[in-house]
Scaffold this motif. Sequence first.
Motif, mmCIF file in Angstrom:
data_model
loop_
_atom_site.group_PDB
_atom_site.id
_atom_site.type_symbol
_atom_site.label_atom_id
_atom_site.label_comp_id
_atom_site.label_asym_id
_atom_site.label_seq_id
_atom_site.Cartn_x
_atom_site.Cartn_y
_atom_site.Cartn_z
ATOM 1 N N GLY A 1 16.840 5.423 -34.993
ATOM 2 C CA GLY A 1 17.908 4.512 -34.585
ATOM 3 C C GLY A 1 19.215 4.780 -35.318
ATOM 4 O O GLY A 1 20.285 4.817 -34.712
ATOM 5 N N THR B 1 20.580 8.311 -34.089
ATOM 6 C CA THR B 1 21.057 8.362 -32.705
ATOM 7 C C THR B 1 22.275 7.466 -32.470
ATOM 8 O O THR B 1 23.134 7.813 -31.654
ATOM 9 N N ARG B 2 22.381 6.355 -33.182
ATOM 10 C CA ARG B 2 23.596 5.530 -33.045
ATOM 11 C C ARG B 2 24.822 6.298 -33.525
ATOM 12 O O ARG B 2 25.873 6.284 -32.879
ATOM 13 N N SER C 1 25.552 9.184 -31.066
ATOM 14 C CA SER C 1 26.138 8.684 -29.830
ATOM 15 C C SER C 1 27.652 8.563 -29.965
ATOM 16 O O SER C 1 28.403 8.964 -29.071
ATOM 17 N N SER D 1 25.856 8.591 -24.478
ATOM 18 C CA SER D 1 25.011 7.405 -24.612
ATOM 19 C C SER D 1 23.674 7.763 -25.264
ATOM 20 O O SER D 1 23.177 8.882 -25.123
ATOM 21 N N VAL D 2 23.112 6.823 -25.984
ATOM 22 C CA VAL D 2 21.870 7.029 -26.737
ATOM 23 C C VAL D 2 20.751 7.530 -25.830
ATOM 24 O O VAL D 2 19.972 8.396 -26.223
ATOM 25 N N ASP D 3 20.662 7.014 -24.614
ATOM 26 C CA ASP D 3 19.574 7.415 -23.717
ATOM 27 C C ASP D 3 19.691 8.858 -23.222
ATOM 28 O O ASP D 3 18.744 9.399 -22.658
ATOM 29 N N LEU E 1 20.444 11.353 -25.421
ATOM 30 C CA LEU E 1 20.307 12.179 -26.620
ATOM 31 C C LEU E 1 18.880 12.656 -26.826
ATOM 32 O O LEU E 1 17.923 11.916 -26.597
#
Length: 96
Positions: A40, A43-44, A47, A53-55, A57
Amino acid sequence: MRPASPSGPPAGPFYAEGCDRLWRYVSPPRGQTEGSDVKGIITRQASFDLSCSVDQLEFTVLNSDTFGVKGCDKQASYLLVCPVGGCKAVQNTQSQ
């Protein structure tokens, strides 16, 4: 579960991975076990850095505290830095 460093102290830190999650735990000899959501955190930050966007990555473990992230035709590597009080992601490369 694996130690963060093969030669690290028996008290930790340790990584626990499963169900598309990666957590880092520290269990001091006389303290309370503390955990951080590594995937988390990384990836934040990625991003934001990669404007993606995180999805979108893709997260990869490169070595004990270094992680790679790809997405939106860019990539970067990150170091996980965990001073007292919490962990943060520090970009180890220029995003490409």
